[in-house]
Design a protein around this motif. Structure first.
Motif, mmCIF file in Angstrom:
data_model
loop_
_atom_site.group_PDB
_atom_site.id
_atom_site.type_symbol
_atom_site.label_atom_id
_atom_site.label_comp_id
_atom_site.label_asym_id
_atom_site.label_seq_id
_atom_site.Cartn_x
_atom_site.Cartn_y
_atom_site.Cartn_z
ATOM 1 N N LYS A 7 0.844 -1.196 0.000
ATOM 2 C CA LYS A 7 0.000 0.000 0.000
ATOM 3 C C LYS A 7 0.876 1.242 0.000
ATOM 4 C CE LYS A 7 -3.844 2.229 2.234
ATOM 5 N NZ LYS A 7 -4.704 2.343 3.384
ATOM 6 N N TYR B 66 1.622 5.133 0.872
ATOM 7 C CA TYR B 66 1.294 6.120 1.892
ATOM 8 C C TYR B 66 1.909 7.463 1.531
ATOM 9 C CZ TYR B 66 -0.190 2.283 4.876
ATOM 10 O OH TYR B 66 -0.834 1.195 5.387
ATOM 11 N N PRO C 76 -0.948 2.499 10.467
ATOM 12 C CA PRO C 76 -1.470 2.852 9.145
ATOM 13 C C PRO C 76 -2.346 4.108 9.148
ATOM 14 C CG PRO C 76 -2.377 0.749 9.891
ATOM 15 C CD PRO C 76 -1.401 1.197 10.919
ATOM 16 N N LEU D 290 -1.455 6.816 10.546
ATOM 17 C CA LEU D 290 -0.416 7.857 10.536
ATOM 18 C C LEU D 290 -0.549 8.859 11.687
ATOM 19 C CD1 LEU D 290 -0.188 8.624 6.708
ATOM 20 C CD2 LEU D 290 1.004 6.885 8.031
#
Length: 98
Positions: A11, A13, A47, A49
């Motif tokens: 994924k 980011y 995830p 953040l």
């Protein structure tokens, strides 16, 4: 403006740091990047953040545009003509509508 880009477990980011590109801010960005890299290596990556956002933005007190303009008017009362204050208050009514 600085931002960090990386991939983790397939994924992508992106985290905007919200600061201009200066040598000091690059150092701060590198520290954040190192923290993220360490968390990924130790399986402690967040995830959402939230862990990596700056303390000031997380703990900072939110204020609306309306409240900020009210504070501005209170401050300016000491220095401006009363008619100017009337104009400011009229603007405040428009801001309140939004």
């Amino acid at each position: 403006m600085l931002r960090l880009l990386w991939r983790y477990q397939g994924k992508r980011y992106v985290m905007a740091l919200g600061v201009p590109d200066t040598p000091i801010n690059r150092s701060v960005a590198q520290i954040k990047a190192n923290q993220i890299q360490l968390d990924m290596a130790s399986d402690n990556f967040d995830p959402s953040l939230k862990r990596y956002k700056s303390i000031a933005s997380v703990e900072g007190e939110a204020i609306t545009c309306f409240e900020l303009f009210e504070q501005f008017i209170e401050y300016k009362q000491q220095f401006v003509d009363p008619r100017t204050l009337e104009k400011y208050r009229a603007c405040l009514k428009y801001i309140e509508g939004f």
